[in-house]
Design an enzyme around this catalytic site. Structure first.
Site, PDB file in Angstrom:
ATOM      1  N   ARG A 174       0.816  -1.220   0.000  1.00 52.31           N
ATOM      2  CA  ARG A 174       0.000   0.000   0.000  1.00 52.31           C
ATOM      3  C   ARG A 174       0.849   1.270   0.000  1.00 52.31           C
ATOM      4  O   ARG A 174       0.393   2.313  -0.417  1.00 52.31           O
ATOM      5  CB  ARG A 174      -0.854   0.048   1.288  1.00 52.31           C
ATOM      6  N   ARG A 178       8.898   6.820  -3.591  1.00 54.59           N
ATOM      7  CA  ARG A 178       9.075   7.699  -4.752  1.00 54.59           C
ATOM      8  C   ARG A 178      10.322   8.583  -4.635  1.00 54.59           C
ATOM      9  O   ARG A 178      10.758   8.902  -3.532  1.00 54.59           O
ATOM     10  CB  ARG A 178       7.815   8.524  -5.019  1.00 54.59           C
ATOM     11  N   ARG A 251      -7.965  -7.740  13.382  1.00 54.46           N
ATOM     12  CA  ARG A 251      -7.139  -6.994  14.313  1.00 54.46           C
ATOM     13  C   ARG A 251      -8.029  -5.878  14.842  1.00 54.46           C
ATOM     14  O   ARG A 251      -8.740  -5.223  14.076  1.00 54.46           O
ATOM     15  CB  ARG A 251      -5.925  -6.427  13.562  1.00 54.46           C
ATOM     16  N   ARG A 282      -0.300   5.489  16.551  1.00 52.00           N
ATOM     17  CA  ARG A 282      -0.471   6.825  15.964  1.00 52.00           C
ATOM     18  C   ARG A 282      -1.113   7.769  16.967  1.00 52.00           C
ATOM     19  O   ARG A 282      -1.892   7.328  17.814  1.00 52.00           O
ATOM     20  CB  ARG A 282      -1.424   6.796  14.766  1.00 52.00           C
ATOM     21  N   GLU A 302      -4.018   5.766  19.168  1.00 49.50           N
ATOM     22  CA  GLU A 302      -4.569   4.530  18.578  1.00 49.50           C
ATOM     23  C   GLU A 302      -3.722   3.337  19.015  1.00 49.50           C
ATOM     24  O   GLU A 302      -2.558   3.232  18.661  1.00 49.50           O
ATOM     25  CB  GLU A 302      -4.538   4.698  17.053  1.00 49.50           C
ATOM     26  N   TYR A 350      -9.427  -5.707   2.826  1.00 45.64           N
ATOM     27  CA  TYR A 350      -8.809  -4.489   3.340  1.00 45.64           C
ATOM     28  C   TYR A 350      -9.171  -3.338   2.388  1.00 45.64           C
ATOM     29  O   TYR A 350      -8.305  -2.764   1.749  1.00 45.64           O
ATOM     30  CB  TYR A 350      -7.297  -4.727   3.375  1.00 45.64           C
ATOM     31  N   ASP A 352     -10.395   0.329   1.062  1.00 46.62           N
ATOM     32  CA  ASP A 352     -10.491   1.735   1.447  1.00 46.62           C
ATOM     33  C   ASP A 352     -11.901   2.232   1.137  1.00 46.62           C
ATOM     34  O   ASP A 352     -12.685   1.542   0.472  1.00 46.62           O
ATOM     35  CB  ASP A 352      -9.451   2.551   0.672  1.00 46.62           C
TER      36      ASP A 352
END
Ligand code: FAD
Ligand code: UDP
Length: 370
Positions: A174, A178, A251, A282, A302, A350, A352
């Site tokens: 994911r 770059r 999870r 996070r 989190e 999973y 989005d």
């Protein structure tokens, strides 16, 4: 009698409900939670839109999906650029020229590429031409050992509760790598946060549609089974079949939210904590998703946790064991002529938010002939 009973007022359910109503169908939406919008639900605390179930950033390359969501609310120009803290130092994510500079002081794309190639030599030698078989091999093949050890290993093991070499390679694919100084976490064409929060987006999608909250399908199954010609089910697929083959694994997460009497806590919407000795992954500072100028701020820590029955299902665990179990439930689902299964939980993927909307639009097209 309704044409459709939609179980779940998340994005899958709301998208289908909206399109079905536009096609002239009668629709009833139920949700067991006390609110609409599923996991992208936002609530207002201290005049700030708080992402109750974790940070949600909308991003897509699908023009139809982008046009669809923008037909309900305006989106702002937020671009996700998380910062990662590891061993006392801060790094930019995703892995880009800024990260490479912070890691190795490389300044040009050529220098960074040369460094990454040098870092990857070890794993390429080990793989001898075969594909990476787990997350550790995949991460080492993408960015090499320094970044794996500094920014991936401990975070991932905390997030998933397993060793990196026991996790599927797909999880890490994911993340972009770059060679530009671009901290945008996503490669998609379009990105933003709905002005006023996600709840408003979903409320507008459900405008004029009957919604019953605090209504668990399984508690009223016999009566709800007969209220509509067809059912759209967006809950966990194993629960629909009484977990007859066993439960699918997930999870879970635990969120701790607090309002602080200061205007800016961390200077960024998302800061990732890599180190294993910090129990959360996070900290989200919600106001920065909407460039908020409020005098107070609201943050959420989190914490990843093991899932067991009764806890919220957040992430599917798409390893071999669970994929095989899901295949058994999917085969049962395909034999149901009255029920369509869709969304993150019912398809055990999973997904989005844009994937979920795209899937619901495709189902609506097929089902409603639109
Ligand atoms: P859900 O939102 O889970 O909705 C399903 C609904 O069904 C729920 O409201 C549930 O209460 C209801 N339901 C279940 N069982 C029953 C029952 N028996 N009776 C009645 N109602 C029932 N995606 C992005 O695009 N960008 C992000 O930044 C992002 N961040 C994320 C962060 C986290 C921590 C998580 C967990 C997910 C994130 N996602 C993100 C993914 C996103 O949340 C999902 O793709 C999307 O919300 C899935 O929508 P859905 O309708 O399939 O499921
Ligand atoms: N990841 C990591 N370090 C980070 C952020 C992510 O190693 O600082 C890995 C981790 O394995 C995670 C995966 O990349 O599960 C995908 O990250 P993403 O931010 O897309 O996860 P999500 O927002 O879905 O939790």
């Amino acid at each position: 009698m309704f044409d459709y009973l939609i179980i779940g007022a998340g994005l899958f359910g709301a998208t289908f409900a909206n399109l079905a109503k536009k096609a002239g169908k009668s629709v009833l939406v139920i949700d067991k939670r006390p609110h609409i919008a599923g996991n992208c639900y936002t609530e207002t605390i201290e005049d700030i839109n708080v992402h109750k179930y974790g940070a949600h950033i909308f991003h897509t390359s699908n023009k139809d999906v982008w046009r669809f969501v923008n037909s309900f609310v305006e989106f702002n120009r937020y671009t996700n650029s998380p910062i990662a803290k590891s061993k006392g130092r801060y790094y930019n994510l995703p892995f880009n020229m800024n990260t490479f500079n912070q890691m190795w002081e490389t300044a040009t794309p050529e220098a960074a590429k040369a460094k990454i190639e040098e870092q990857k030599a070890e794993i390429l030698k080990l793989l001898k031409g075969r594909e990476p078989e787990n997350l550790e091999e995949q991460a080492l093949s993408l960015v090499g050992r320094d970044i794996f050890e500094t920014l991936i290993k401990e975070y991932t093991e905390k997030q998933w509760g397993r060793k990196c070499n026991e996790l599927p390679a797909s999880i890490i694919k994911r993340l972009p790598v770059r060679y530009t100084f671009d901290n945008n976490y996503f490669n998609d064409l379009y990105q933003g946060i709905p002005c006023g929060g996600y709840t408003q987006l979903v409320a507008k999608m459900l405008n004029g549609i009957e919604v019953r909250l605090n209504t668990d399908f399984f508690e009223h199954r016999s009566e709800l089974d007969c209220v509509a010609e067809k059912i759209i089910y967006t809950g966990p697929i194993d629960e629909f079949f009484d977990c007859q083959f066993g439960t699918l694994d997930y999870r879970s997460l635990h969120f701790e939210t607090e309002a602080l009497d200061k205007d800016n806590f961390q200077g960024n919407a998302v800061v990732n904590y890599i180190d294993a000795d910090i129990p959360y992954t996070r900290i989200i500072e919600h106001k920065h998703f909407e460039f908020g100028q409020q005098t107070k701020t609201v943050i959420t820590r989190e914490y990843p946790q093991a899932w067991s029955l009764g806890k919220e299902r957040y992430y599917t665990v798409n390893d071999e064991k669970n994929s095989a179990l899901y295949a058994k439930y999917k085969a049962l689902a395909e034999r149901q002529s009255k029920v369509i299964f869709g969304g993150r939980l019912a398809e055990y993927k999973y997904y989005d938010m844009d994937d979920v909307i795209e899937r619901a639009m495709a189902v609506a097209k097929r089902e409603l002939g639109i």
